[in-house]
Design an enzyme around this catalytic site. Structure first.
Site, PDB file in Angstrom:
ATOM      1  N   LYS A   1       0.848  -1.202   0.000  1.00  0.00           N
ATOM      2  CA  LYS A   1       0.000   0.000   0.000  1.00  0.00           C
ATOM      3  C   LYS A   1       0.882   1.250   0.000  1.00  0.00           C
ATOM      4  O   LYS A   1       2.078   1.177   0.293  1.00  0.00           O
ATOM      5  CB  LYS A   1      -0.925  -0.017   1.215  1.00  0.00           C
ATOM      6  CG  LYS A   1      -0.205  -0.037   2.565  1.00  0.00           C
ATOM      7  CD  LYS A   1      -1.164  -0.330   3.710  1.00  0.00           C
ATOM      8  CE  LYS A   1      -0.440  -0.350   5.047  1.00  0.00           C
ATOM      9  NZ  LYS A   1      -1.323  -0.830   6.144  1.00  0.00           N
TER      10      LYS A   1
ATOM     11  N   ARG B   1     -11.036  -0.109  14.603  1.00  0.00           N
ATOM     12  CA  ARG B   1     -10.668   0.636  13.409  1.00  0.00           C
ATOM     13  C   ARG B   1     -11.463   0.084  12.237  1.00  0.00           C
ATOM     14  O   ARG B   1     -12.524   0.583  11.913  1.00  0.00           O
ATOM     15  CB  ARG B   1      -9.144   0.555  13.173  1.00  0.00           C
ATOM     16  CG  ARG B   1      -8.663   1.466  12.067  1.00  0.00           C
ATOM     17  CD  ARG B   1      -7.171   1.364  11.812  1.00  0.00           C
ATOM     18  NE  ARG B   1      -6.770   0.098  11.203  1.00  0.00           N
ATOM     19  CZ  ARG B   1      -5.558  -0.145  10.719  1.00  0.00           C
ATOM     20  NH1 ARG B   1      -4.620   0.789  10.788  1.00  0.00           N
ATOM     21  NH2 ARG B   1      -5.265  -1.315  10.186  1.00  0.00           N
TER      22      ARG B   1
ATOM     23  N   TYR C   1      16.852  28.900  11.003  1.00  0.00           N
ATOM     24  CA  TYR C   1      15.593  29.527  11.428  1.00  0.00           C
ATOM     25  C   TYR C   1      15.453  29.541  12.938  1.00  0.00           C
ATOM     26  O   TYR C   1      15.717  28.540  13.605  1.00  0.00           O
ATOM     27  CB  TYR C   1      14.405  28.773  10.826  1.00  0.00           C
ATOM     28  CG  TYR C   1      14.137  29.122   9.385  1.00  0.00           C
ATOM     29  CD1 TYR C   1      13.872  30.439   9.002  1.00  0.00           C
ATOM     30  CD2 TYR C   1      14.133  28.135   8.412  1.00  0.00           C
ATOM     31  CE1 TYR C   1      13.609  30.749   7.677  1.00  0.00           C
ATOM     32  CE2 TYR C   1      13.865  28.432   7.083  1.00  0.00           C
ATOM     33  CZ  TYR C   1      13.606  29.750   6.724  1.00  0.00           C
ATOM     34  OH  TYR C   1      13.348  30.057   5.417  1.00  0.00           O
TER      35      TYR C   1
ATOM     36  N   MET D   1      13.088  24.009   4.371  1.00  0.00           N
ATOM     37  CA  MET D   1      12.334  23.315   3.324  1.00  0.00           C
ATOM     38  C   MET D   1      13.252  22.567   2.364  1.00  0.00           C
ATOM     39  O   MET D   1      12.979  21.437   1.969  1.00  0.00           O
ATOM     40  CB  MET D   1      11.474  24.315   2.534  1.00  0.00           C
ATOM     41  CG  MET D   1      10.528  23.642   1.549  1.00  0.00           C
ATOM     42  SD  MET D   1       9.602  24.795   0.530  1.00  0.00           S
ATOM     43  CE  MET D   1       8.517  25.543   1.724  1.00  0.00           C
TER      44      MET D   1
END
Ligand SMILES: *Cc1c(COP(=O)(O)O)cnc(C)c1O
Length: 377
Positions: free
Chosen positions: A50, A149, A271, A318
């Site tokens: 998957k 679930r 940052y 990023m």
């Protein structure tokens, strides 16, 4: 290591411009499949592919496993199943774990997919399609043995099976359930789920049964039944956190140094000035970031180059990270050098640990921006 080196030198196309390189060792995936199949000897070993084989590329991974003898595959979604059928061709069984979304049953049947029937709705819709097509359709029945679930409540499924025509139009191939806590072998949940599942199974003694994914395989033969369904372990994720990982490393990740600078002690980095150099340092800015799936929350991680650790400094950006390369011999690193980030010495579980997640999430997020190489060694 040879694979990437060779490819980078030979390629004149995208690889020549690429800044980060992902290698997927298909041979290691096949070896992991064989190890898991041996561990679950007596049961069939399916492969869960998957989410594009956990991000590694179902178009490459699934055929390699089929060639190694795997006959049962699982995806999560009908769309993934349709794509996988085109990849594998007729023959292998493809199960759809989430079942069919309302309206996608016909596509499911048309591509010879076997839906997991998780509730009365999915059950009724699949039976209705069988009636319309005037043929028996294969199906997998899922019981919720204690996860809340997917799957029928056992009492609800038992009541449904009491009807004499309950299975008309269906050819039940498997009854399955899924463990919530298989990665914590000492807890009481596994035995409780095993007992609930075994009790339900008495209702359908002729139908093959399946309970375990990767971690469940390591709970012992009681948990193997007729089929096991590993996903993550195929791709090298440790099935028993905190214990030795018996599986081979599958993923390699390297990124290029883009810029080097020397800075004095006390220099804030990145940052938010989250890190400050503790000594006079050499820093390398490396071309990988959270847009590549390298988790922004990563802290306390290091890359390496020729055996030297390169601690991550400050926040992940990023498109870049900053590594402390002070301990690398001058001349042994420069713009374009490749820094190792994932490999046999440090796998996806280590990056997951350093970023507050699990190896599964690191794998499935590894981005599309890398230059990818598949090896069969
Ligand atoms: C994802 C999934 C698997 C595979 O789980 P791993 O832990 O990756 O081995 C097996 N069965 C079900 C129902 C799943 O959702």
């Amino acid at each position: 290591m040879g694979i990437v080196d060779r490819d980078i030198r030979q390629e004149t196309g995208p690889a020549a411009h690429a800044a980060a390189f992902l290698t997927v060792d298909l041979g290691a995936i096949v070896q992991n499949y064989r190890l898991l199949a041996r561990k679950a000897q007596g049961a069939a070993c399916a492969a869960v592919v998957k989410a594009d084989a956990y991000g590694l590329g179902a178009d490459r991974v699934a055929p390699a496993l089929a060639a190694a003898g795997c006959r049962h595959f699982f995806v999560a979604l009908v769309g993934e199943g349709v794509a996988l059928r085109a990849i594998l061709g007729p023959g292998p069984v493809i199960g759809v774990l989430n079942g069919a979304t309302p309206g996608s049953e016909e596509a499911c049947a048309a591509h010879d997919l076997v839906p997991v029937l998780n509730d009365a709705c999915q059950f009724a819709a699949w039976k209705a399609l069988a009636r319309r097509l005037e043929r028996r359709l294969p199906a997998i029945l899922q019981i919720d043995s204690g996860m809340a679930r997917f799957g029928f409540d056992p009492a609800e499924a038992a009541a449904l099976l009491d009807a004499p025509d309950a299975l008309d139009g269906l050819s039940l191939r498997l009854v399955m359930s899924h463990l919530a806590c298989a990665d914590t072998p000492d807890g009481p949940a596994n035995a409780a789920q095993l007992s609930t599942f075994s009790a339900f199974r008495q209702r359908l003694p002729m139908v093959p049964a399946s309970l375990s994914a990767s971690s469940g395989i390591f709970l012992g033969p009681d948990y193997h039944f007729d089929m096991v369904r590993p996903g993550a372990a195929l791709y090298g994720v440790a099935p028993q956190p905190g214990r030795d990982n018996p599986l081979r490393s599958v993923v390699g990740l390297r990124a290029r140094v883009m810029q080097l600078r020397s800075v004095p002690a006390g220099t804030p980095v990145g940052y938010g000035h989250r890190a400050v150099t503790a000594r006079d340092s050499r820093l390398a800015t490396v071309a990988i970031g959270y847009a590549d799936g390298f988790p922004r929350a990563t802290d306390g991680f290091a890359g390496w180059i020729a055996g030297t650790r390169l601690p991550l400094m400050g926040r992940v950006s990023m498109d870049s990270i900053v590594l402390d390369v002070t301990d690398v011999a001058p001349g042994a690193i420069g713009p374009g050098s490749l820094v190792d980030l994932l490999g046999p010495e440090q796998g996806v579980d280590a990056l997951a640990e350093a970023s507050g997640t699990i190896g599964y999430e690191v794998l499935t997020r590894l981005g599309r921006r890398f230059h990818r190489t598949y090896s069969h060694a």
